[in-house]
Write an enzyme that holds these catalytic residues in place. Structure first.
Site, PDB file in Angstrom:
ATOM      1  N   GLU A  27      -8.641   2.305   5.109  1.00 29.27           N
ATOM      2  CA  GLU A  27      -9.552   3.312   5.662  1.00 29.27           C
ATOM      3  C   GLU A  27     -10.845   3.388   4.855  1.00 29.27           C
ATOM      4  O   GLU A  27     -11.930   3.540   5.414  1.00 29.27           O
ATOM      5  CB  GLU A  27      -8.837   4.671   5.682  1.00 29.27           C
ATOM      6  CG  GLU A  27      -7.651   4.664   6.641  1.00 29.27           C
ATOM      7  CD  GLU A  27      -6.761   5.894   6.500  1.00 29.27           C
ATOM      8  OE1 GLU A  27      -6.282   6.168   5.382  1.00 29.27           O
ATOM      9  OE2 GLU A  27      -6.562   6.588   7.505  1.00 29.27           O
TER      10      GLU A  27
ATOM     11  N   GLU B  74       1.430   3.993   6.697  1.00 28.82           N
ATOM     12  CA  GLU B  74       1.800   5.379   6.411  1.00 28.82           C
ATOM     13  C   GLU B  74       3.061   5.819   7.143  1.00 28.82           C
ATOM     14  O   GLU B  74       3.802   6.668   6.655  1.00 28.82           O
ATOM     15  CB  GLU B  74       0.651   6.334   6.780  1.00 28.82           C
ATOM     16  CG  GLU B  74      -0.571   6.242   5.883  1.00 28.82           C
ATOM     17  CD  GLU B  74      -1.622   5.272   6.383  1.00 28.82           C
ATOM     18  OE1 GLU B  74      -1.296   4.333   7.159  1.00 28.82           O
ATOM     19  OE2 GLU B  74      -2.803   5.452   6.012  1.00 28.82           O
TER      20      GLU B  74
ATOM     21  N   ALA C 136      -3.853   5.766  -0.497  1.00 30.94           N
ATOM     22  CA  ALA C 136      -3.914   7.038  -1.208  1.00 30.94           C
ATOM     23  C   ALA C 136      -2.760   7.051  -2.203  1.00 30.94           C
ATOM     24  O   ALA C 136      -1.745   6.374  -1.995  1.00 30.94           O
ATOM     25  CB  ALA C 136      -3.779   8.184  -0.205  1.00 30.94           C
TER      26      ALA C 136
HETATM   27  C1  HXC Z   1       0.600   5.099  -5.954  1.00 27.52           C
HETATM   28  C2  HXC Z   1       0.998   2.838  -6.026  1.00 27.52           C
HETATM   29  C3  HXC Z   1       0.565   2.694  -4.674  1.00 27.52           C
HETATM   30  C4  HXC Z   1       0.122   3.861  -3.996  1.00 27.52           C
HETATM   31  C5  HXC Z   1       1.172   0.747  -5.425  1.00 27.52           C
HETATM   32  N1  HXC Z   1       1.356   1.613  -6.442  1.00 27.52           N
HETATM   33  N2  HXC Z   1       0.699   1.381  -4.351  1.00 27.52           N
HETATM   34  N3  HXC Z   1       1.004   4.028  -6.639  1.00 27.52           N
HETATM   35  N4  HXC Z   1       0.164   5.048  -4.671  1.00 27.52           N
HETATM   36  N5  HXC Z   1      -0.329   3.833  -2.740  1.00 27.52           N
HETATM   37  C6  HXC Z   1       1.859   1.325  -7.799  1.00 27.52           C
HETATM   38  C7  HXC Z   1       3.352   1.051  -7.772  1.00 27.52           C
HETATM   39  O1  HXC Z   1       4.083   2.258  -7.773  1.00 27.52           O
HETATM   40  C8  HXC Z   1       3.508   0.264  -9.049  1.00 27.52           C
HETATM   41  O2  HXC Z   1       3.501   1.147 -10.134  1.00 27.52           O
HETATM   42  C9  HXC Z   1       2.233  -0.559  -9.130  1.00 27.52           C
HETATM   43  O3  HXC Z   1       1.293   0.114  -8.282  1.00 27.52           O
HETATM   44  C10 HXC Z   1       2.401  -1.974  -8.606  1.00 27.52           C
HETATM   45  O4  HXC Z   1       2.945  -1.912  -7.292  1.00 27.52           O
HETATM   46  P1  HXC Z   1       4.253  -2.715  -6.836  1.00 27.52           P
HETATM   47  O5  HXC Z   1       4.802  -2.008  -5.651  1.00 27.52           O
HETATM   48  O6  HXC Z   1       5.159  -2.954  -7.987  1.00 27.52           O
HETATM   49  O7  HXC Z   1       3.595  -4.114  -6.411  1.00 27.52           O
HETATM   50  P2  HXC Z   1       4.171  -5.165  -5.354  1.00 27.52           P
HETATM   51  O8  HXC Z   1       5.661  -5.270  -5.458  1.00 27.52           O
HETATM   52  O9  HXC Z   1       3.361  -6.408  -5.544  1.00 27.52           O
HETATM   53  O10 HXC Z   1       3.863  -4.528  -3.909  1.00 27.52           O
HETATM   54  C11 HXC Z   1       2.509  -4.339  -3.510  1.00 27.52           C
HETATM   55  C12 HXC Z   1       2.456  -3.383  -2.268  1.00 27.52           C
HETATM   56  C13 HXC Z   1       3.259  -2.095  -2.623  1.00 27.52           C
HETATM   57  C14 HXC Z   1       3.064  -4.062  -1.068  1.00 27.52           C
HETATM   58  C15 HXC Z   1       0.995  -3.102  -2.002  1.00 27.52           C
HETATM   59  O11 HXC Z   1       2.774  -1.570  -3.878  1.00 27.52           O
HETATM   60  C16 HXC Z   1       3.123  -1.012  -1.587  1.00 27.52           C
HETATM   61  O12 HXC Z   1       3.749  -1.067  -0.533  1.00 27.52           O
HETATM   62  N6  HXC Z   1       2.364   0.031  -1.925  1.00 27.52           N
HETATM   63  C17 HXC Z   1       2.233   1.215  -1.066  1.00 27.52           C
HETATM   64  C18 HXC Z   1       1.385   0.922   0.116  1.00 27.52           C
HETATM   65  C19 HXC Z   1       1.260   2.139   1.006  1.00 27.52           C
HETATM   66  O13 HXC Z   1       2.272   2.648   1.549  1.00 27.52           O
HETATM   67  N7  HXC Z   1       0.036   2.612   1.173  1.00 27.52           N
HETATM   68  C20 HXC Z   1      -0.220   3.821   1.990  1.00 27.52           C
HETATM   69  C21 HXC Z   1      -0.200   5.034   1.128  1.00 27.52           C
HETATM   70  S1  HXC Z   1      -0.401   6.512   2.085  1.00 27.52           S
HETATM   71  P3  HXC Z   1       4.610   1.104 -11.289  1.00 27.52           P
HETATM   72  O14 HXC Z   1       4.278   2.297 -12.142  1.00 27.52           O
HETATM   73  O15 HXC Z   1       5.932   1.140 -10.619  1.00 27.52           O
HETATM   74  O16 HXC Z   1       4.322  -0.217 -11.972  1.00 27.52           O
HETATM   75  C22 HXC Z   1      -2.054   6.560   2.461  1.00 27.52           C
HETATM   76  C23 HXC Z   1      -2.598   7.657   3.347  1.00 27.52           C
HETATM   77  C24 HXC Z   1      -1.699   8.779   3.504  1.00 27.52           C
HETATM   78  O17 HXC Z   1      -2.809   5.789   2.041  1.00 27.52           O
HETATM   79  C25 HXC Z   1      -2.181   9.831   4.427  1.00 27.52           C
HETATM   80  C26 HXC Z   1      -1.112  10.881   4.550  1.00 27.52           C
HETATM   81  C27 HXC Z   1      -1.543  12.287   4.543  1.00 27.52           C
END
Ligand code: HXC
Length: 264
Positions: A118, A138, A70
């Site tokens: 998911e 998360e 998300a």
């Molecule tokens: C918004 C995201 C994102 C996300 C990545 N990006 N994941 N933006 N939401 N979930 C964006 C980054 O900010 C970045 O933007 C660009 O995508 C590239 O990501 P990087 O982090 O630079 O890439 P990398 O270093 O290769 O790392 C990849 C990754 C990492 C390991 C997948 O991006 C990551 O950990 N992402 C988050 C994963 C996560 O926590 N997902 C769960 C979300 S919560 P910029 O602008 O900086 O270039 C969820 C449910 C929540 O899904 C329910 C709660 C109510």
């Protein structure tokens, strides 16, 4: 119809028409924001309503991610009351799982994290590239799965792995995901889309009522007791026995020819 955050193509594969839906925010690793949800609801609604389409494939644009979750940037400042009052995330299941009776496959081409994992698990099954990585990280954001991860992952891989993944945020690679029953098949990264489309085309070539009925039966296994599930199975089988396609399918077998389906 054109969409902001996804692309949709109707692919005339050799054995059956297939809808290919691609999450298209590669610069954000296909993170799932509200517009993606609106676009997917419209695209899956159109797919479900089109009698010419019997299987869909959902994948992610770019080489790196199916969907990295998300959209954290969208959620960061959202007040808790809005999550609650909007019943945030409820429409994913109601529109992409419950409202879609026809089969669809997730072709996971890279990271499938949080909401991305998911979303993949909402599909009828997952085909994964060898580069796919699945996770529910998360907890590291101070939250927890919200689109079914704690429930669907646990049903798919069992309590031990689901609990470990949710509590540590550890990612599962494609080989482990296949061993654990999370994905149906792992294929080379380069062949992922071809394999998913070929599989979808094989489903699209089946008698439509039987395809929908098979999906409904297997899903019943997640919702009911064994006894009730067996009744659901027999009743659906008995309904199919009255279909024109059953008569055609059995006649075609006996006459050693391909069946010509009417979808009734
Ligand atoms: C918004 C995201 C994102 C996300 C990545 N990006 N994941 N933006 N939401 N979930 C964006 C980054 O900010 C970045 O933007 C660009 O995508 C590239 O990501 P990087 O982090 O630079 O890439 P990398 O270093 O290769 O790392 C990849 C990754 C990492 C390991 C997948 O991006 C990551 O950990 N992402 C988050 C994963 C996560 O926590 N997902 C769960 C979300 S919560 P910029 O602008 O900086 O270039 C969820 C449910 C929540 O899904 C329910 C709660 C109510």
């Amino acid at each position: 119809m054109s969409y902001e955050t996804i692309t949709v193509e109707q692919r005339p594969e050799p054995h059956g028409a297939v809808t290919l839906i691609t999450l298209n925010r590669p610069q954000a690793l296909n993170a799932l924001n509200s517009q993606v949800l609106e676009d997917l609801i419209a695209a899956f609604g159109a797919y479900e309503a089109d009698p010419g389409q019997l299987c869909a494939v959902l994948t992610g644009a770019g080489d790196k991610a199916f969907a990295a979750g998300a959209d954290i940037k969208e959620m960061a400042d959202k007040p808790a009351a809005d999550f609650y009052l909007d019943d945030f995330f409820a429409r994913w299941t109601s529109h992409l799982v419950k409202a879609v009776r026809k089969p669809w496959i997730a072709a996971v081409n890279g990271f499938a994290l949080g909401g991305g994992c998911e979303l993949a698990m909402m599909a009828d099954f997952i085909i994964a590239s060898e580069k796919a990585k699945f996770g529910q990280p998360e907890i590291k954001l101070g939250v927890a799965p919200g689109m079914g991860g704690s429930q669907r992952l646990t049903r798919a891989v069992g309590k031990a792995k689901a609990m470990e993944m949710c509590l540590t945020g550890r990612m599962m690679d494609a080989a482990e995901a296949e061993r654990s029953g999370l994905v149906a098949r792992v294929v080379s990264h380069e062949s992922l889309l071809d394999e998913a489309l070929r599989t979808a085309a094989a489903i699209a070539a089946m008698p439509p009522m039987a395809a929908i009925a098979n999906k409904e039966m297997v899903n019943a296994a997640f919702e009911t007791t064994l006894d009730q599930g067996l009744i659901v199975e027999r009743r659906i089988f008995q309904i199919l026995a009255a279909s024109e396609d059953k008569a055609e399918g059995m006649a075609a077998f006996i006459e050693k020819r391909e069946g010509q389906w009417k979808g009734r």
